[in-house]
Design a protein around this motif. Structure first.
Motif, PDB file in Angstrom:
ATOM      1  N   SER A 146       0.839  -1.198   0.000  1.00 30.23           N
ATOM      2  CA  SER A 146       0.000   0.000   0.000  1.00 30.23           C
ATOM      3  C   SER A 146       0.868   1.240   0.000  1.00 30.23           C
ATOM      4  N   GLY A 147       1.935   1.187  -0.819  1.00 29.99           N
ATOM      5  CA  GLY A 147       2.693   2.415  -1.112  1.00 29.99           C
ATOM      6  C   GLY A 147       1.904   3.198  -2.150  1.00 29.99           C
ATOM      7  N   VAL A 164     -11.889  -4.785  -3.867  1.00 33.43           N
ATOM      8  CA  VAL A 164     -10.432  -4.644  -3.682  1.00 33.43           C
ATOM      9  C   VAL A 164     -10.029  -4.976  -2.253  1.00 33.43           C
ATOM     10  N   THR A 165      -9.022  -5.848  -2.134  1.00 36.36           N
ATOM     11  CA  THR A 165      -8.376  -6.094  -0.844  1.00 36.36           C
ATOM     12  C   THR A 165      -6.920  -5.652  -0.986  1.00 36.36           C
ATOM     13  N   MET A 166      -6.461  -4.902  -0.014  1.00 40.40           N
ATOM     14  CA  MET A 166      -5.073  -4.431  -0.043  1.00 40.40           C
ATOM     15  C   MET A 166      -4.362  -5.044   1.148  1.00 40.40           C
ATOM     16  N   LEU A 174       0.926   3.667   3.421  1.00 37.59           N
ATOM     17  CA  LEU A 174       1.891   4.772   3.285  1.00 37.59           C
ATOM     18  C   LEU A 174       2.548   5.171   4.604  1.00 37.59           C
ATOM     19  N   GLU A 175       2.496   4.267   5.574  1.00 37.40           N
ATOM     20  CA  GLU A 175       2.935   4.636   6.918  1.00 37.40           C
ATOM     21  C   GLU A 175       4.421   4.985   6.973  1.00 37.40           C
ATOM     22  N   VAL A 232       5.327  -3.327  -4.529  1.00 32.97           N
ATOM     23  CA  VAL A 232       6.168  -3.359  -3.319  1.00 32.97           C
ATOM     24  C   VAL A 232       7.473  -2.580  -3.539  1.00 32.97           C
ATOM     25  N   GLY A 233       7.384  -1.517  -4.318  1.00 35.50           N
ATOM     26  CA  GLY A 233       8.550  -0.661  -4.504  1.00 35.50           C
ATOM     27  C   GLY A 233       9.305  -0.988  -5.778  1.00 35.50           C
ATOM     28  N   VAL A 234      10.279  -0.150  -6.055  1.00 41.46           N
ATOM     29  CA  VAL A 234      11.077  -0.328  -7.271  1.00 41.46           C
ATOM     30  C   VAL A 234      12.556  -0.358  -6.907  1.00 41.46           C
TER      31      VAL A 234
END
Ligand code: FAD
Length: 425
Positions: A146-147, A164-166, A174-175, A232-234
Motif C-alpha cells: 500500500s505504497g 479490492v483487498t489491499m 503509506l505509513e 512493493v517498490g522499485v
C-alpha cells in the motif's frame, strides 16, 4: 548519447538542443514508443478514461530537433575506455558524453506461485493497458503493498467497481513515508470507498491452477482472488551502469553536478543517487518532478555549465477525490501540525523536527507547495500555532522566514534512505 528514453532522458535531450548543443544527439530506449510520462498509468489510464498516450513530446519533436531516437533498442554494455556502447545484436555506438537515465524496475515478490497468470506489476504503458483490461472485467483484485502505486491502483480499481483487498506489511497505508497520523487518513479514505485493508500481512504463496486463485498469507489465512497487482517498490536499474564500472550504491552514485565516478558519464532520474547540497547527503528520489528537473541539469552539466541539482523533493498522488502534493524529505519528526479540515480531506500537514519544517503535504488545497518548499529551505524555527492557524497566511510565515538568515544545517538524523523504505512510486 542518452541511454534510457524515459522522462529524464527526454527532458535532457530537449535541454541539450535548447542550450544550443549542435553535435550529434542520440536517445536510446528499449520500449517500443517515444518517451512518455508514467503518472497517468495508475490513474486515468488505468481507469480507461483516456487512451491518449502521455507522450513527453509531439511526434515530430525528435526529427525537428535532429535528435536520433532509437526505440526498441536495448543497450547491453558501456565500455568507457573505448567510449562505446554495446547494443543488442552486437552493434557498437561511440559517444563523447553519455547520460544514463535507465530508471527503475518494480521489485518482484519471490514466493511460490509468483509466476502464475494474473499476477501483475505496473511500470510501463503495456503493463497499464493489461491491468486496465483486467479491471474492466471486474471481480476481486488483491493489491500487495500500500505504497503510492498500490494505493493508486486500489483506488482506480474501486472506482471501476472491482472488489479490492489491499494487504500491507505495515499497520497503515503509506505509513513508512507519512507516519501514523496521515497514514490513518489514507486508511480512512480507502475504507470509505470500500477497500478491505489487511495490515501487518505478508504473502506466503500464491496458489491456483495456471492462474492465481488465492493468496495464502504468512499467518495462514487464505484469500480468494481473481487477479493480483504487486506494488512493493522499485529498484534502480543499474545493470548497465555496472558494466561500465560506475560506482553503485542504491543507484548510480553521482555528485551534485550529476557526474558519475567515470569521466564524461552522467546519470539522472530514478537511477541516480545524487549528492544533494541542501541535505548534505545523497538522495535517490523516484518521482516525476525529480526526472523533470534532473534531466535538464544533467544536460547542462554535460555541456560544461556549472550547475548543480538542489531541488527540494516533490511529488503528487491522486486517489479517488483526494489529490495531494508532498514536498520535502523526512523520516523522523517531533510532531505533525495540521491546518484546515482533516475530516473533509482539505488540509495541509506540516512535519516538524526541532521546530523546523522538514516536509509538508497538502491535500485538496492548492498553490501552497512553493511556500512549503521555501519554509523548508529557510531552516527557520517556526511557531506551530501560526502553521495551524488558517487565518495566518502562509505568505506571511514565508515572508518572516525570508527576513531571517538561513538557519543551521538540517537535522540530518531526520533523513534516511527514504526512497528505498517505501517513499517511492
Ligand atoms: C504507474 C506509475 C505511476 C506514477 N505516478 C507518479 C505520480 O503520481 N507522481 C510522481 O511524482 N511520480 C510518479 N511516478 C514515478 C515517475 O513516473 C518516475 O519517477 C519517472 O518515470 C522516472 O523517470 P526516469 O526517466 O528516471 O525513468 P523511467 O521513466 O523508468 O525511464 C527509463 C527508461 O529507460 C529504459 N531503459 C532502461 N534500461 C535500458 C537499457 N539498458 N537500454 C535501453 N533502454 C533502457 C526503460 O525501459 C525506460 O523506458 C509513477 C511511476 C509509475 C510507474
Amino acid at each position: 548519447m542518452i541511454v534510457g528514453a524515459g522522462f529524464a532522458g527526454a527532458k535532457a535531450a530537449e535541454t541539450l538542443r535548447a542550450e544550443g548543443f549542435g553535435g550529434r544527439l542520440t536517445l536510446i530506449g528499449d520500449e517500443p514508443m517515444r518517451p512518455y510520462e508514467r503518472p497517468p498509468l495508475s490513474k486515468d489510464h488505468l481507469r480507461g478514461e483516456t487512451t491518449d498516450v502521455p507522450y513527453v513530446h509531439e511526434p515530430g519533436f525528435y526529427a525537428d530537433n535532429d535528435i536520433k531516437l532509437l526505440t526498441s533498442t536495448r543497450v547491453t554494455g558501456i565500455e568507457p575506455g573505448m567510449r562505446e556502447l554495446l547494443l543488442e545484436g552486437d552493434r557498437h555506438l561511440g559517444y563523447d558524453r553519455l547520460l544514463v537515465t535507465t530508471g527503475s524496475v518494480p521489485r518482484r515478490l519471490d514466493v511460490p506461485g509468483a509466476k502464475l497468470e494474473g499476477i501483475h506489476y505496473l511500470r510501463t504503458l503495456a503493463d497499464s493497458a493489461r491491468i486496465a483490461k483486467r479491471i474492466e472485467t471486474g471481480g476481486h483484485l488483491l493489491v500487495v503493498g500500500s505504497g503510492w502505486i498500490g494505493a493508486e491502483i486500489a483506488a482506480s480499481a474501486r472506482q471501476k467497481g472491482c472488489e479490492v483487498t489491499m494487504i500491507e506489511m505495515a499497520s497503515l497505508p503509506l505509513e513508512r513515508v507519512l507516519g501514523p497520523q496521515v497514514g490513518q487518513i489514507y486508511l480512512d479514505l480507502h475504507r470509505d470507498h470500500g477497500v478491505e485493508f489487511l495490515p501487518e500481512t505478508r504473502v506466503e504463496l500464491f496458489d491456483g491452477d495456471g492462474s492465481v486463485e488465492r493468496v495464502v498469507t504468512k499467518d495462514g489465512a487464505s484469500i480468494e482472488t481473481d487477479f493480483v497487482v504487486v506494488g512493493v517498490g522499485v529498484a534502480p536499474r543499474t545493470g548497465l551502469a555496472e558494466t561500465a564500472g560506475l560506482q553503485i550504491n542504491d543507484g548510480i552514485v553521482v555528485d551534485e553536478h550529476l557526474r558519475t565516478s567515470v569521466p564524461d558519464i552522467f546519470a539522472a532520474g530514478d537511477v541516480a543517487n545524487a549528492w544533494h547540497p541542501f541535505y548534505r547527503r545523497r538522495l535517490r528520489v523516484e518521482h516525476w518532478a525529480n526526472a523533470l528537473n534532473q534531466g535538464p541539469v544533467a544536460a547542462r552539466s554535460m555541456l560544461g555549465q556549472d550547475v548543480s541539482y538542489d531541488e527540494i523533493p516533490y511529488f503528487f498522488s491522486d486517489q479517488y477525490d483526494a489529490g495531494m502534493e508532498y514536498s520535502g524529505y523526512a523520516t523522523q519528526w517531533d510532531e505533525v501540525v495540521f491546518r484546515g479540515d482533516v475530516a473533509a480531506r482539505e488540509f495541509i500537514a506540516f512535519w516538524l523536527k526541532d521546530q523546523r519544517l522538514v516536509a509538508g503535504l497538502n491535500m485538496n488545497v492548492w498553490d501552497v507547495s512553493d511556500p512549503i518548499r521555501e519554509l523548508i529551505r529557510s531552516r527557520r524555527p517556526l511557531d506551530r500555532r501560526d502553521l495551524a492557524d488558517p487565518d495566518v497566511p502562509l505568505s506571511q510565515i514565508t515572508a518572516d522566514a525570508a527576513d531571517d538568515a538561513a538557519g543551521p544545517e538540517p537535522p540530518v538524523e531526520a533523513l534516511s534512505a527514504w526512497a528505498s523504505e517505501g517513499g517511492s512510486f
